[in-house]
Design an enzyme around this catalytic site. Structure first.
Site, PDB file in Angstrom:
ATOM      1  N   SER A 562       0.843  -1.186   0.000  1.00  0.00           N
ATOM      2  CA  SER A 562       0.000   0.000   0.000  1.00  0.00           C
ATOM      3  C   SER A 562       0.889   1.251   0.000  1.00  0.00           C
ATOM      4  O   SER A 562       1.663   1.442  -0.930  1.00  0.00           O
ATOM      5  CB  SER A 562      -0.950  -0.038   1.194  1.00  0.00           C
ATOM      6  OG  SER A 562      -1.988   0.892   1.033  1.00  0.00           O
ATOM      7  N   ASP A 648      -9.882  -3.898  -5.377  1.00  0.00           N
ATOM      8  CA  ASP A 648      -9.372  -2.965  -4.373  1.00  0.00           C
ATOM      9  C   ASP A 648      -9.900  -1.557  -4.644  1.00  0.00           C
ATOM     10  O   ASP A 648      -9.770  -1.035  -5.750  1.00  0.00           O
ATOM     11  CB  ASP A 648      -7.840  -2.970  -4.412  1.00  0.00           C
ATOM     12  CG  ASP A 648      -7.202  -2.219  -3.257  1.00  0.00           C
ATOM     13  OD1 ASP A 648      -7.929  -1.557  -2.494  1.00  0.00           O
ATOM     14  OD2 ASP A 648      -5.966  -2.293  -3.125  1.00  0.00           O
ATOM     15  N   HIS A 683      -8.327  -5.028  -0.815  1.00  0.00           N
ATOM     16  CA  HIS A 683      -7.056  -4.397  -0.478  1.00  0.00           C
ATOM     17  C   HIS A 683      -6.145  -5.359   0.285  1.00  0.00           C
ATOM     18  O   HIS A 683      -4.924  -5.272   0.184  1.00  0.00           O
ATOM     19  CB  HIS A 683      -7.314  -3.145   0.357  1.00  0.00           C
ATOM     20  CG  HIS A 683      -6.117  -2.272   0.527  1.00  0.00           C
ATOM     21  ND1 HIS A 683      -5.458  -1.688  -0.539  1.00  0.00           N
ATOM     22  CD2 HIS A 683      -5.432  -1.876   1.636  1.00  0.00           C
ATOM     23  CE1 HIS A 683      -4.441  -0.967  -0.088  1.00  0.00           C
ATOM     24  NE2 HIS A 683      -4.401  -1.076   1.222  1.00  0.00           N
TER      25      HIS A 683
END
Length: 712
Positions: A562, A648, A683
């Site tokens: 991320s 995501d 995610h």
């Protein structure tokens, strides 16, 4: 090369992007259209390329999966937690991917000793409340959002996501009959909170940019439209809500990265109006809990506002009478050596969560018998022998609990759940996470070293290895990093890491600026126009590990996800020669394209973290200089594994797909750049523990091969 071992070549469609006089021609922006069959075909071709490139690792992946499974007690249960008239707990069963939430009745009002943990036997009177395996049946992805039981124990509100986009369907179950009520709400955010009378249910929805912005009240059994309770118009603010620990107040919190406002509503008036607790001041963050101190009701406020002696940069704690905000006073003053993170309030205790020396800690103030407010000296730290460890509160839903449930873990110690008697200091071990096989913590060693950044700042680096490894001989090493949002990378035990450690790989974490390990200033020195410190700190950590003889560049693998994926992309451009491989999961590597477009999900709220390049040329130029995607060049990139998820909503798959295309086109090293897309994940990747173990085995096998710990 055979076609299967050649990366797919993406078509190019020039898409100029011009801001502040700078023009960037994006050849791969066409990949943003998730409904385009060519986009799907490209991702599938990349997955086929990954499969071909890693086919020789199949047996290693199988071995690692079996190792993870063999070390895990699959049929198990959590330590029961008392709430109301029941003990609540989670069961897992061998062969089932998801948990089963259960409860059983308590023996009496004075029973605070939880039933013994027994993974393979039902407890007396056990009732299954929600079996996520049944809920997940027929779906490739499943995630539980809300899970909230009414105060009388009658109703369960829960929500599910079967796509991976973090949009949930909220339902209500009658726990006496097992029937679902007709009350169903689609497209909610993740949480739900009951009013004390169990007649009203509060939940969140998101705006067009997928920002949680509105709190609603649903009246159970009503066919009337739900009531909009609060909407936050400022696009920088994210809304959350919940009940105070005392269950006396409902709380709504609107927060940006740097500013907070909290609202309260008495549980005695659940259809009333929320009122602001401490207002909204730009740059001031605060959190609020309700406490009963010296016989009166107070709001306990953790804040970084003005204390009269300057700003409480590392936060202070105030107590404000509920009925007299003007009598607010400080009970824990700001101190530069530790960062106050939270205060949990109980009937007889206050628990201060803070961090010092880059480690999370707790301290407890006993309120029994007090006729005045507590002060900083009344908080007694809870200490453990292990130097590098994490300590925090466990599940403590009961306001009047005579003991505190706490959790402990370290790099080498599996998680322990303990009950702490505050009056005596006695601790009762309730459960230590089981690691099957012959695991012995004494076989592993965790240490901390300090790298020196380019500006002279000392950067903590945590390292865990086998005790019998020779630290004087360069070894394969995995270096993790994140460094954003003031999120800290704290010590924690990992069963999966054993598959690396036992093959001679050391695992290290660089606690770079931008995280929160060393206090608020540590965060401030790694955001906005200081963001490059995050990247150079990580490079300094890598250089330190090499120079100190821990590893060598060909054996060093970098890993981040991320915002940590942005870190991976930046260091790949800045110092590709330091790494034998880089793993980037759901990487935020195209920040300018995202942050320049306010219509994209979660863009505007990111301006406080990264800066607003849309309206400020200086910010634009600064991000343009480090943005991984724009700065891909003809460089000898290390082997790279890029992981993304098609569903995501936090970091769109487009960023990873575009980045991989440029890297594959530009790298001069001949080392493969792999793009692996989870088509049915969010995610956090795939759902269900077995699919997650398979994914972990895939990543670990790649790390082992790229680091030279195992022959490909």
């Amino acid at each position: 090369m055979p076609e299967a071992l050649t990366p797919p070549v993406a078509k190019k469609i020039p898409a100029p992007r011009e801001f502040h006089g700078d023009v960037f021609v994006d050849q791969y922006e066409w990949m943003r259209d998730r409904d385009d069959p060519e986009v799907i075909a490209y991702l599938e071709a990349q997955n086929a390329y990954v499969a071909a490139q890693t086919a020789s690792q199949e047996q290693l992946r199988t071995d690692i999966f079996n190792e993870i499974r063999s070390r895990t007690k699959e049929t198990d249960m959590s330590v029961p937690v008392r709430s109301g008239r029941y003990w609540y707990y989670l069961r897992t069963e061998e062969g089932k991917a998801y948990g089963i939430r259960c409860r059983c009745p308590i023996d009496g009002d004075d029973d605070w000793t939880p039933p013994e943990v027994s993974g393979d036997q039902s407890l007396p009177g056990e009732q299954v409340l929600l079996d996520s395996n049944a809920e997940a049946e027929g779906h490739d992805f499943f995630a539980l959002g809300a899970y909230s039981i009414s105060h009388d124990g009658r109703w369960l509100a829960y929500s599910t996501d079967t796509v991976g986009d973090e949009r949930y369907t909220l339902r209500v179950k009658d726990l006496e009959t097992g029937e679902l009520l007709p009350d169903v709400v689609e497209n909610t955010a993740g949480g739900a909170t009951w009013s004390k009378d169990a007649r009203h249910l509060f939940y969140l929805t998101v705006d067009e940019a997928w920002r949680p912005d509105t709190v609603w009240r649903h009246d159970i059994g009503s066919t009337e439209p739900d009531t909009r309770v609060y909407t936050e118009p400022d696009e920088r603010f994210w809304v959350g809500f919940g009940a105070s620990h005392s269950d006396e107040y409902l709380m709504i919190v609107a927060g940006s990265k740097v500013t907070t406002e909290a609202f309260a509503l008495s549980m005695d008036d659940p259809t009333g109006e929320f009122t602001s607790i401490a207002g909204r001041t730009d740059g001031v963050e605060y959190s609020v809990e309700h406490a009963r101190l010296a016989g009166s009701d107070y709001f306990v406020i953790v804040h970084n506002g003005d204390t009269g002696d300057g700003r409480a940069v590392n936060f202070a704690v105030d107590a404000m009478p509920v009925d007299d905000p003007s009598a607010r006073r400080t009970i824990v003053a700001h101190r530069p050596e530790y960062r106050v993170e939270d205060v949990d309030c109980f009937a007889d205790y206050l628990v201060l969560s803070y961090r010092s020396e880059a480690l999370p800690r707790i301290a407890i103030a006993d309120l029994r018998g007090r006729t005045d407010l507590p002060g900083a000296d009344d908080f007694v730290p809870v200490a453990f022998d292990q130097e590098l460890c994490s300590v925090g509160l466990g599940a403590n839903p009961e306001w009047n609990a005579p003991h505190l449930r706490i959790g402990y873990t370290s790099f080498v110690d599996p998680t322990e759940i303990l009950d702490l008697d505050v009056s005596t200091g006695d601790r009762r071990l309730l459960k230590r996470a089981v690691v099957l096989g012959d695991y012995d913590p004494a076989d592993y060693v965790a240490t901390r070293e300090w790298a020196t950044a380019a500006d002279g700042t000392r950067i903590p680096v945590s390292i865990v290895r086998r005790a019998d490894a020779d630290p004087a001989a360069p070894m394969p090493l995995l270096l993790n990093g994140y460094g954003a949002y003031e999120i800290s990378s704290d010590p924690g035990f990992s069963v999966q890491a054993l598959s690396l450690l036992d093959r001679g790989v050391a695992v290290a974490t660089a606690h770079v600026r931008g995280g929160g390990e060393m206090g608020r200033e540590w965060y401030e020195q790694g955001r906005l126009l200081a963001k490059r410190n995050t990247f150079t700190d990580f490079i300094a950590a890598a250089e330190h590990l090499i120079e100190a003889g821990w590893t060598s560049p060909d054996k060093l693998i970098a890993d981040g996800g991320s915002a940590g994926g942005l870190l991976m992309g930046a260091v790949a451009n800045l110092a590709p020669e330091l790494f034998g491989g880089i793993l980037a999961a759901v990487p935020f590597v195209d920040p300018l394209t995202s942050i320049l477009d306010p219509s994209l999900p979660l863009t505007v709220i990111e301006w406080d973290e990264w800066g607003d390049p849309l309206h400020h040329r200086e910010i634009y130029s600064y991000i343009r200089d480090y943005a991984p995607y724009e700065n891909v060049a003809e460089l000898p990139y290390p082997a790279m594994l890029i992981l993304t998820s098609f569903q995501d909503t936090r970091v769109l798959f487009t960023e990873a797909a575009k980045w991989a295309a440029r890297l594959q086109e530009s790298t001069t090293s001949g080392r493969p750049v792999l793009l692996k897309t989870e088509m049915n994940g969010g995610h956090g990747g795939p759902s269900g523990r077995y699919r997650q173990w398979e994914e972990a085995a895939f990543e670990l096998a790649w790390i082992l091969c790229q680091s030279g710990a195992v022959s490909p």
